[in-house]
Design a protein around this motif. Structure first.
Motif, PDB file in Angstrom:
ATOM      1  N   ILE A 288       0.866  -1.184   0.000  1.00  0.00           N
ATOM      2  CA  ILE A 288       0.000   0.000   0.000  1.00  0.00           C
ATOM      3  C   ILE A 288       0.897   1.226   0.000  1.00  0.00           C
ATOM      4  CG2 ILE A 288      -1.814   1.245   1.251  1.00  0.00           C
ATOM      5  CD1 ILE A 288      -2.096  -1.588   2.801  1.00  0.00           C
ATOM      6  N   THR A 289       0.543   2.226  -0.788  1.00  0.00           N
ATOM      7  CA  THR A 289       1.273   3.492  -0.746  1.00  0.00           C
ATOM      8  C   THR A 289       0.389   4.562  -0.124  1.00  0.00           C
ATOM      9  OG1 THR A 289       0.551   4.121  -2.972  1.00  0.00           O
ATOM     10  CG2 THR A 289       2.629   2.916  -2.775  1.00  0.00           C
ATOM     11  N   ALA A 290       1.029   5.524   0.519  1.00  0.00           N
ATOM     12  CA  ALA A 290       0.295   6.631   1.124  1.00  0.00           C
ATOM     13  C   ALA A 290       1.178   7.866   1.105  1.00  0.00           C
ATOM     14  CB  ALA A 290      -0.114   6.302   2.552  1.00  0.00           C
ATOM     15  N   SER A 291       0.570   9.003   0.837  1.00  0.00           N
ATOM     16  CA  SER A 291       1.302  10.268   0.868  1.00  0.00           C
ATOM     17  C   SER A 291       0.492  11.283   1.659  1.00  0.00           C
ATOM     18  CB  SER A 291       1.564  10.784  -0.554  1.00  0.00           C
ATOM     19  OG  SER A 291       0.338  11.002  -1.240  1.00  0.00           O
ATOM     20  N   ALA A 292       1.205  12.268   2.194  1.00  0.00           N
ATOM     21  CA  ALA A 292       0.553  13.304   3.001  1.00  0.00           C
ATOM     22  C   ALA A 292       1.055  14.667   2.548  1.00  0.00           C
ATOM     23  CB  ALA A 292       0.860  13.090   4.479  1.00  0.00           C
ATOM     24  N   ARG A 293       0.133  15.622   2.500  1.00  0.00           N
ATOM     25  CA  ARG A 293       0.511  17.000   2.219  1.00  0.00           C
ATOM     26  C   ARG A 293      -0.327  17.915   3.096  1.00  0.00           C
ATOM     27  NH1 ARG A 293      -3.284  19.239  -1.377  1.00  0.00           N
ATOM     28  NH2 ARG A 293      -4.625  17.707  -2.438  1.00  0.00           N
ATOM     29  N   PRO A 294       0.157  19.114   3.367  1.00  0.00           N
ATOM     30  CA  PRO A 294      -0.581  20.006   4.270  1.00  0.00           C
ATOM     31  C   PRO A 294      -1.956  20.354   3.728  1.00  0.00           C
ATOM     32  CG  PRO A 294       1.674  20.769   3.934  1.00  0.00           C
ATOM     33  CD  PRO A 294       1.437  19.681   2.926  1.00  0.00           C
ATOM     34  N   GLY A 295      -2.916  20.441   4.640  1.00  0.00           N
ATOM     35  CA  GLY A 295      -4.274  20.847   4.296  1.00  0.00           C
ATOM     36  C   GLY A 295      -4.753  21.908   5.262  1.00  0.00           C
ATOM     37  N   PRO A 296      -5.900  22.511   5.004  1.00  0.00           N
ATOM     38  CA  PRO A 296      -6.382  23.610   5.855  1.00  0.00           C
ATOM     39  C   PRO A 296      -6.703  23.183   7.282  1.00  0.00           C
ATOM     40  CG  PRO A 296      -8.050  22.949   4.255  1.00  0.00           C
ATOM     41  CD  PRO A 296      -6.795  22.253   3.873  1.00  0.00           C
ATOM     42  N   THR A 297      -7.069  21.918   7.493  1.00  0.00           N
ATOM     43  CA  THR A 297      -7.423  21.455   8.835  1.00  0.00           C
ATOM     44  C   THR A 297      -6.569  20.279   9.283  1.00  0.00           C
ATOM     45  OG1 THR A 297      -9.161  20.016   7.945  1.00  0.00           O
ATOM     46  CG2 THR A 297      -9.803  22.244   8.586  1.00  0.00           C
ATOM     47  N   GLY A 298      -5.472  20.028   8.587  1.00  0.00           N
ATOM     48  CA  GLY A 298      -4.621  18.885   8.908  1.00  0.00           C
ATOM     49  C   GLY A 298      -4.100  18.277   7.631  1.00  0.00           C
ATOM     50  N   PRO A 299      -3.299  17.244   7.732  1.00  0.00           N
ATOM     51  CA  PRO A 299      -2.711  16.647   6.533  1.00  0.00           C
ATOM     52  C   PRO A 299      -3.764  16.041   5.610  1.00  0.00           C
ATOM     53  CG  PRO A 299      -2.291  15.281   8.460  1.00  0.00           C
ATOM     54  CD  PRO A 299      -2.870  16.560   8.965  1.00  0.00           C
ATOM     55  N   ARG A 300      -3.580  16.229   4.316  1.00  0.00           N
ATOM     56  CA  ARG A 300      -4.408  15.581   3.307  1.00  0.00           C
ATOM     57  C   ARG A 300      -3.701  14.306   2.875  1.00  0.00           C
ATOM     58  NH1 ARG A 300      -7.809  18.782   0.167  1.00  0.00           N
ATOM     59  NH2 ARG A 300      -8.287  16.806  -0.867  1.00  0.00           N
ATOM     60  N   ILE A 301      -4.417  13.199   2.956  1.00  0.00           N
ATOM     61  CA  ILE A 301      -3.824  11.895   2.695  1.00  0.00           C
ATOM     62  C   ILE A 301      -4.337  11.355   1.362  1.00  0.00           C
ATOM     63  CG2 ILE A 301      -3.449   9.576   3.611  1.00  0.00           C
ATOM     64  CD1 ILE A 301      -2.394  11.849   5.392  1.00  0.00           C
ATOM     65  N   LEU A 302      -3.441  10.718   0.619  1.00  0.00           N
ATOM     66  CA  LEU A 302      -3.822   9.986  -0.582  1.00  0.00           C
ATOM     67  C   LEU A 302      -3.254   8.580  -0.450  1.00  0.00           C
ATOM     68  CD1 LEU A 302      -5.138  10.218  -3.449  1.00  0.00           C
ATOM     69  CD2 LEU A 302      -2.819  10.556  -4.317  1.00  0.00           C
ATOM     70  N   VAL A 303      -4.113   7.582  -0.566  1.00  0.00           N
ATOM     71  CA  VAL A 303      -3.668   6.195  -0.482  1.00  0.00           C
ATOM     72  C   VAL A 303      -3.909   5.518  -1.825  1.00  0.00           C
ATOM     73  CG1 VAL A 303      -3.936   5.871   2.001  1.00  0.00           C
ATOM     74  CG2 VAL A 303      -5.912   5.547   0.514  1.00  0.00           C
ATOM     75  N   GLY A 304      -3.093   4.512  -2.109  1.00  0.00           N
ATOM     76  CA  GLY A 304      -3.235   3.811  -3.375  1.00  0.00           C
ATOM     77  C   GLY A 304      -2.729   2.389  -3.290  1.00  0.00           C
ATOM     78  N   ALA A 305      -3.184   1.567  -4.220  1.00  0.00           N
ATOM     79  CA  ALA A 305      -2.767   0.173  -4.291  1.00  0.00           C
ATOM     80  C   ALA A 305      -3.203  -0.398  -5.628  1.00  0.00           C
ATOM     81  CB  ALA A 305      -3.366  -0.643  -3.142  1.00  0.00           C
ATOM     82  N   ALA A 306      -2.552  -1.476  -6.011  1.00  0.00           N
ATOM     83  CA  ALA A 306      -2.899  -2.167  -7.249  1.00  0.00           C
ATOM     84  C   ALA A 306      -3.906  -3.268  -6.970  1.00  0.00           C
ATOM     85  CB  ALA A 306      -1.648  -2.756  -7.902  1.00  0.00           C
ATOM     86  N   ALA A 307      -4.738  -3.579  -7.958  1.00  0.00           N
ATOM     87  CA  ALA A 307      -5.771  -4.601  -7.786  1.00  0.00           C
ATOM     88  C   ALA A 307      -6.055  -5.262  -9.128  1.00  0.00           C
ATOM     89  CB  ALA A 307      -7.053  -3.985  -7.233  1.00  0.00           C
ATOM     90  N   VAL A 308      -6.656  -6.450  -9.042  1.00  0.00           N
ATOM     91  CA  VAL A 308      -7.062  -7.168 -10.235  1.00  0.00           C
ATOM     92  C   VAL A 308      -8.351  -7.919  -9.940  1.00  0.00           C
ATOM     93  CG1 VAL A 308      -5.705  -9.246  -9.707  1.00  0.00           C
ATOM     94  CG2 VAL A 308      -6.251  -8.699 -12.085  1.00  0.00           C
ATOM     95  N   VAL A 309      -9.242  -7.958 -10.908  1.00  0.00           N
ATOM     96  CA  VAL A 309     -10.459  -8.765 -10.763  1.00  0.00           C
ATOM     97  C   VAL A 309     -10.064 -10.214 -10.984  1.00  0.00           C
ATOM     98  CG1 VAL A 309     -12.739  -9.249 -11.695  1.00  0.00           C
ATOM     99  CG2 VAL A 309     -11.956  -6.889 -11.508  1.00  0.00           C
ATOM    100  N   ALA A 310     -10.280 -11.028  -9.939  1.00  0.00           N
ATOM    101  CA  ALA A 310      -9.772 -12.405  -9.960  1.00  0.00           C
ATOM    102  C   ALA A 310     -10.808 -13.427 -10.421  1.00  0.00           C
ATOM    103  CB  ALA A 310      -9.261 -12.781  -8.568  1.00  0.00           C
ATOM    104  N   GLY A 311     -12.082 -13.123 -10.319  1.00  0.00           N
ATOM    105  CA  GLY A 311     -13.104 -14.085 -10.739  1.00  0.00           C
ATOM    106  C   GLY A 311     -14.444 -13.759 -10.149  1.00  0.00           C
ATOM    107  N   ARG A 312     -15.444 -14.576 -10.529  1.00  0.00           N
ATOM    108  CA  ARG A 312     -16.810 -14.356 -10.039  1.00  0.00           C
ATOM    109  C   ARG A 312     -17.387 -15.681  -9.595  1.00  0.00           C
ATOM    110  NH1 ARG A 312     -16.057 -10.832 -14.226  1.00  0.00           N
ATOM    111  NH2 ARG A 312     -16.616  -8.675 -13.809  1.00  0.00           N
TER     112      ARG A 312
END
Length: 279
Positions: A255-279
């Motif tokens: 999982i990746t996550a980044s933080a940058r300053p925001g007006p009321t605290g840090p703004r967070i962005l999270v990301g990850a890779a995914a794949v549809v495996a089946g149904r």
């Protein structure tokens, strides 16, 4: 129809199997039925997707064996990947609504692999008290000398405790007594415990998440707790994290996550890779 999405892959492998159920236009299930879905398909969590009329956000609800959750990061990754896989386009955006909050999920598609990212919302963080940390650390089985200062309680919908230890080996070597950990978390009103290694200079972290209180002894990947960690470390000069999880249970996840300053605290962005495996 239940779709399985493997969320938070590492180099295209592993990830957390997540059940995605599209409830758009289908008969409504009961919450008891929804809670049974993860166990039926061997997943820790399920996300229920409901698409409204054009221009309206896609509604998401999350369930584990113990009931509904106000938020779930890796299931949000799974939902974004599920939606992106159903229409063409290398880059896509979706308006999502979770627990009364509307936000944007973004997807970048390369073949079957989908990279999903979103802002999980404001994180509330405070230092953990000794009364909170003591019973949790005792139940975790942290080796003597490996506990670091800086434990905190953080919330993205529900509170959880974040516990730093010295090395990745100290994380891997934990031997939690889950009955005692659940009792401590239940008593303290915590979702669970996220244990992480001291970050490297480049933001590399190894972590494990234990949440027996919601029926998940150990989570393969926990995106929201990683977002909480990014918020906690944002004031220490660490603006980006790459967190490896799942190795102990044989399902490598990142999982990746980044933080940058925001007006009321840090703004967070999270990301990850995914794949549809089946149904």
């Amino acid at each position: 129809m239940i779709t399985i999405v493997r969320a938070c892959l590492r180099d295209g492998r592993g990830g957390s199997p997540t059940a995605v159920v599209d409830e758009s236009g289908s008969p409504t299930m009961t919450d008891a039925d929804r809670s049974r879905v993860p166990g039926r398909v061997g997943a820790s969590h399920a996300v229920f997707v409901r698409r409204a009329s054009a221009g309206e956000p896609v509604g998401l609800r999350f369930f584990a064996a113990e009931g509904e959750l106000p938020a779930c990061g890796h299931a949000t990754v799974a939902a974004v990947a599920f939606l992106a896989a159903q229409r063409p386009g290398a880059e896509q955006e979706f308006r999502l609504r979770v627990s009364g909050r509307t936000f944007v999920g973004r997807a970048v598609r390369a073949g079957d692999l989908i990279q999903a990212a979103f802002d999980p919302g404001p994180v509330v963080v405070r230092d953990a008290t000794s009364a909170e940390l003591g019973p949790v650390v005792d139940a975790l089985g942290v080796a003597p000398g490996h506990l670091l200062s800086g434990a905190c309680v953080a919330s993205l919908g529900r509170a959880r405790i974040l516990v730093p230890v010295s090395t990745p080996d100290a994380v891997a070597g934990l031997g939690p007594r889950l009955d005692r950990l659940r009792a401590a978390c239940d008593r303290l009103g915590l979702l669970g415990c996220y244990v992480y290694s001291a970050p490297t200079r480049s933001g590399g972290v190894v972590a494990r998440m234990f949440a027996p209180s919601i029926g998940v002894p150990e989570d393969i990947a926990n995106v929201n707790s990683t977002a909480c960690l990014a918020a906690r470390l944002s004031g220490s000069g660490i603006g980006r994290l790459s967190v490896d999880m799942g190795d102990v249970v044989g399902q490598p996840a990142t999982i990746t996550a980044s933080a940058r300053p925001g007006p009321t605290g840090p703004r967070i962005l999270v990301g990850a890779a995914a794949v549809v495996a089946g149904r």
